[in-house]
Write a protein that holds these residues in place. Structure first.
Motif, PDB file in Angstrom:
ATOM      1  N   ILE A  61       0.032 -47.597 -32.726  1.00  0.00           N
ATOM      2  CA  ILE A  61      -1.032 -47.267 -33.674  1.00  0.00           C
ATOM      3  C   ILE A  61      -0.401 -46.567 -34.868  1.00  0.00           C
ATOM      4  CG2 ILE A  61      -3.089 -45.860 -34.089  1.00  0.00           C
ATOM      5  CD1 ILE A  61      -3.830 -46.238 -31.154  1.00  0.00           C
ATOM      6  N   ASP A  62      -0.617 -47.119 -36.043  1.00  0.00           N
ATOM      7  CA  ASP A  62      -0.154 -46.521 -37.292  1.00  0.00           C
ATOM      8  C   ASP A  62      -1.282 -45.631 -37.816  1.00  0.00           C
ATOM      9  OD1 ASP A  62       0.747 -45.826 -39.797  1.00  0.00           O
ATOM     10  OD2 ASP A  62       0.771 -47.885 -40.570  1.00  0.00           O
ATOM     11  N   LEU A  63      -1.081 -44.320 -37.759  1.00  0.00           N
ATOM     12  CA  LEU A  63      -2.124 -43.384 -38.191  1.00  0.00           C
ATOM     13  C   LEU A  63      -2.361 -43.399 -39.698  1.00  0.00           C
ATOM     14  CD1 LEU A  63      -1.429 -40.333 -35.869  1.00  0.00           C
ATOM     15  CD2 LEU A  63      -3.148 -42.131 -35.616  1.00  0.00           C
ATOM     16  N   GLN A  64      -1.470 -44.065 -40.440  1.00  0.00           N
ATOM     17  CA  GLN A  64      -1.694 -44.189 -41.879  1.00  0.00           C
ATOM     18  C   GLN A  64      -2.693 -45.307 -42.189  1.00  0.00           C
ATOM     19  OE1 GLN A  64      -0.630 -41.609 -43.640  1.00  0.00           O
ATOM     20  NE2 GLN A  64       0.173 -41.012 -41.648  1.00  0.00           N
ATOM     21  N   ASN A  65      -2.952 -46.155 -41.203  1.00  0.00           N
ATOM     22  CA  ASN A  65      -3.986 -47.185 -41.331  1.00  0.00           C
ATOM     23  C   ASN A  65      -5.330 -46.484 -41.121  1.00  0.00           C
ATOM     24  OD1 ASN A  65      -6.007 -49.076 -40.443  1.00  0.00           O
ATOM     25  ND2 ASN A  65      -4.398 -50.569 -40.072  1.00  0.00           N
ATOM     26  N   SER A  66      -6.097 -46.335 -42.197  1.00  0.00           N
ATOM     27  CA  SER A  66      -7.341 -45.554 -42.151  1.00  0.00           C
ATOM     28  C   SER A  66      -8.324 -46.058 -41.102  1.00  0.00           C
ATOM     29  CB  SER A  66      -8.024 -45.545 -43.524  1.00  0.00           C
ATOM     30  OG  SER A  66      -7.225 -44.847 -44.434  1.00  0.00           O
ATOM     31  N   ASN A  67      -8.487 -47.375 -41.008  1.00  0.00           N
ATOM     32  CA  ASN A  67      -9.435 -47.919 -40.027  1.00  0.00           C
ATOM     33  C   ASN A  67      -9.006 -47.583 -38.603  1.00  0.00           C
ATOM     34  OD1 ASN A  67     -11.024 -49.008 -42.059  1.00  0.00           O
ATOM     35  ND2 ASN A  67     -10.069 -51.029 -41.942  1.00  0.00           N
ATOM     36  N   LEU A  68      -7.723 -47.768 -38.319  1.00  0.00           N
ATOM     37  CA  LEU A  68      -7.222 -47.468 -36.977  1.00  0.00           C
ATOM     38  C   LEU A  68      -7.317 -45.979 -36.667  1.00  0.00           C
ATOM     39  CD1 LEU A  68      -4.032 -49.578 -36.146  1.00  0.00           C
ATOM     40  CD2 LEU A  68      -6.163 -49.425 -34.867  1.00  0.00           C
ATOM     41  N   ALA A  69      -6.984 -45.142 -37.622  1.00  0.00           N
ATOM     42  CA  ALA A  69      -7.058 -43.696 -37.416  1.00  0.00           C
ATOM     43  C   ALA A  69      -8.503 -43.271 -37.132  1.00  0.00           C
ATOM     44  CB  ALA A  69      -6.501 -42.955 -38.625  1.00  0.00           C
ATOM     45  N   GLU A  70      -9.452 -43.831 -37.866  1.00  0.00           N
ATOM     46  CA  GLU A  70     -10.873 -43.519 -37.638  1.00  0.00           C
ATOM     47  C   GLU A  70     -11.327 -44.007 -36.262  1.00  0.00           C
ATOM     48  OE1 GLU A  70     -12.933 -41.694 -39.353  1.00  0.00           O
ATOM     49  OE2 GLU A  70     -11.893 -41.485 -41.272  1.00  0.00           O
ATOM     50  N   GLU A  71     -10.875 -45.212 -35.883  1.00  0.00           N
ATOM     51  CA  GLU A  71     -11.204 -45.749 -34.556  1.00  0.00           C
ATOM     52  C   GLU A  71     -10.656 -44.851 -33.461  1.00  0.00           C
ATOM     53  OE1 GLU A  71     -11.068 -50.007 -33.050  1.00  0.00           O
ATOM     54  OE2 GLU A  71     -10.212 -50.232 -35.077  1.00  0.00           O
ATOM     55  N   LEU A  72      -9.413 -44.405 -33.626  1.00  0.00           N
ATOM     56  CA  LEU A  72      -8.785 -43.532 -32.648  1.00  0.00           C
ATOM     57  C   LEU A  72      -9.525 -42.201 -32.550  1.00  0.00           C
ATOM     58  CD1 LEU A  72      -6.544 -42.795 -30.655  1.00  0.00           C
ATOM     59  CD2 LEU A  72      -5.126 -42.152 -32.629  1.00  0.00           C
ATOM     60  N   LEU A  73      -9.897 -41.644 -33.675  1.00  0.00           N
ATOM     61  CA  LEU A  73     -10.629 -40.374 -33.678  1.00  0.00           C
ATOM     62  C   LEU A  73     -11.950 -40.512 -32.924  1.00  0.00           C
ATOM     63  CD1 LEU A  73     -10.412 -37.461 -34.772  1.00  0.00           C
ATOM     64  CD2 LEU A  73     -11.747 -38.230 -36.745  1.00  0.00           C
ATOM     65  N   ALA A  74     -12.679 -41.568 -33.178  1.00  0.00           N
ATOM     66  CA  ALA A  74     -13.949 -41.805 -32.481  1.00  0.00           C
ATOM     67  C   ALA A  74     -13.714 -42.014 -30.982  1.00  0.00           C
ATOM     68  CB  ALA A  74     -14.672 -43.004 -33.083  1.00  0.00           C
ATOM     69  N   LEU A  75     -12.674 -42.767 -30.640  1.00  0.00           N
ATOM     70  CA  LEU A  75     -12.340 -43.020 -29.246  1.00  0.00           C
ATOM     71  C   LEU A  75     -12.019 -41.719 -28.521  1.00  0.00           C
ATOM     72  CD1 LEU A  75     -11.348 -44.729 -26.773  1.00  0.00           C
ATOM     73  CD2 LEU A  75      -9.141 -44.825 -27.934  1.00  0.00           C
ATOM     74  N   GLN A  76     -11.170 -40.897 -29.113  1.00  0.00           N
ATOM     75  CA  GLN A  76     -10.766 -39.678 -28.425  1.00  0.00           C
ATOM     76  C   GLN A  76     -11.940 -38.711 -28.297  1.00  0.00           C
ATOM     77  OE1 GLN A  76      -7.325 -37.921 -30.330  1.00  0.00           O
ATOM     78  NE2 GLN A  76      -8.553 -36.471 -31.477  1.00  0.00           N
ATOM     79  N   LYS A  77     -12.829 -38.667 -29.280  1.00  0.00           N
ATOM     80  CA  LYS A  77     -13.999 -37.783 -29.169  1.00  0.00           C
ATOM     81  C   LYS A  77     -14.912 -38.233 -28.028  1.00  0.00           C
ATOM     82  CE  LYS A  77     -13.804 -35.996 -33.800  1.00  0.00           C
ATOM     83  NZ  LYS A  77     -14.060 -34.609 -34.003  1.00  0.00           N
ATOM     84  N   ALA A  78     -15.132 -39.545 -27.898  1.00  0.00           N
ATOM     85  CA  ALA A  78     -15.970 -40.061 -26.812  1.00  0.00           C
ATOM     86  C   ALA A  78     -15.333 -39.765 -25.454  1.00  0.00           C
ATOM     87  CB  ALA A  78     -16.184 -41.563 -26.987  1.00  0.00           C
ATOM     88  N   SER A  79     -14.030 -39.954 -25.353  1.00  0.00           N
ATOM     89  CA  SER A  79     -13.331 -39.736 -24.092  1.00  0.00           C
ATOM     90  C   SER A  79     -13.263 -38.252 -23.727  1.00  0.00           C
ATOM     91  CB  SER A  79     -11.920 -40.322 -24.180  1.00  0.00           C
ATOM     92  OG  SER A  79     -11.247 -40.188 -22.959  1.00  0.00           O
ATOM     93  N   TYR A  80     -12.888 -37.416 -24.695  1.00  0.00           N
ATOM     94  CA  TYR A  80     -12.758 -35.988 -24.404  1.00  0.00           C
ATOM     95  C   TYR A  80     -14.110 -35.324 -24.155  1.00  0.00           C
ATOM     96  CZ  TYR A  80      -7.740 -35.674 -25.005  1.00  0.00           C
ATOM     97  OH  TYR A  80      -6.385 -35.809 -24.836  1.00  0.00           O
ATOM     98  N   LEU A  81     -15.188 -35.903 -24.649  1.00  0.00           N
ATOM     99  CA  LEU A  81     -16.510 -35.358 -24.338  1.00  0.00           C
ATOM    100  C   LEU A  81     -16.795 -35.485 -22.840  1.00  0.00           C
ATOM    101  CD1 LEU A  81     -19.076 -34.028 -25.323  1.00  0.00           C
ATOM    102  CD2 LEU A  81     -19.982 -36.297 -25.857  1.00  0.00           C
ATOM    103  N   VAL A  82     -16.364 -36.588 -22.248  1.00  0.00           N
ATOM    104  CA  VAL A  82     -16.525 -36.766 -20.801  1.00  0.00           C
ATOM    105  C   VAL A  82     -15.720 -35.697 -20.056  1.00  0.00           C
ATOM    106  CG1 VAL A  82     -16.107 -38.322 -18.848  1.00  0.00           C
ATOM    107  CG2 VAL A  82     -17.030 -39.226 -20.994  1.00  0.00           C
ATOM    108  N   GLU A  83     -14.462 -35.475 -20.482  1.00  0.00           N
ATOM    109  CA  GLU A  83     -13.653 -34.439 -19.832  1.00  0.00           C
ATOM    110  C   GLU A  83     -14.268 -33.063 -20.043  1.00  0.00           C
ATOM    111  OE1 GLU A  83      -9.150 -32.861 -19.054  1.00  0.00           O
ATOM    112  OE2 GLU A  83      -9.496 -33.894 -20.963  1.00  0.00           O
TER     113      GLU A  83
END
Length: 153
Positions: free
Chosen positions: A5-27
């Motif tokens: 994952i290239d964090l400089q790719n804005s779309n991918l970085a936003e997708e990753l941020l949303a993914l981690q928030k959904a996952s960490y909310l469960v934890e």
């Protein structure tokens, strides 16, 4: 498919941020602690974290990710997240295996998770990680630290 994952790719970085928030909310619900740093992170903080990220893509959608750092012969897994819609599909296992297989020359692998997160703890234990200790990081919140050492063959 797993790819970097290239964090400089804005779309991918936003997708990753949303993914981690959904996952960490469960934890957060499992461990009853809602101030997990990646849960509160913004896009700039994510981009500046200095971790290497691999993503698991299913049908073009980012459904899981793992991040790590390497220091000498030691690899530390910093994050391992799967979107709740994709739990129980083996994604975390595939990501963990990929990181280990891609870094076979290292001798120590470390990871931490909430003490009250049985699914994560089970994943690490079944992959040869040993529980090193449980540490109270803030009052009432315990983190379990795991380590896996490769033996010379």
């Amino acid at each position: 498919m797993i790819k970097k994952i290239d964090l400089q790719n804005s779309n991918l970085a936003e997708e990753l941020l949303a993914l981690q928030k959904a996952s960490y909310l469960v934890e957060a619900k499992l461990i009853n602690f809602f101030e997990i740093p990646p849960l509160l992170e913004n896009i700039d903080e994510l981009r500046e974290c200095e971790e290497s990220f691999l993503g698991y893509f299913e049908g073009g959608e980012l459904s899981g990710a793992i991040s790590f750092t390497i220091d000498g012969d030691k690899l530390t897994i910093c994050r391992l997240v799967v979107h709740p819609d994709h739990f129980r599909k083996g994604i975390a296992q595939r990501l963990l295996t990929e990181v280990e297989d891609s870094n076979r020359g290292l001798t120590v692998y470390k990871v931490s998770t909430g003490k009250e997160n049985p699914p994560a703890k089970l994943l690490y234990l079944k992959n040869g990680y040993k529980l090193i200790n449980d540490i109270e990081v803030v009052p009432g919140l315990y983190i379990s630290n795991f380590e896996k050492r490769k033996v010379e063959e």
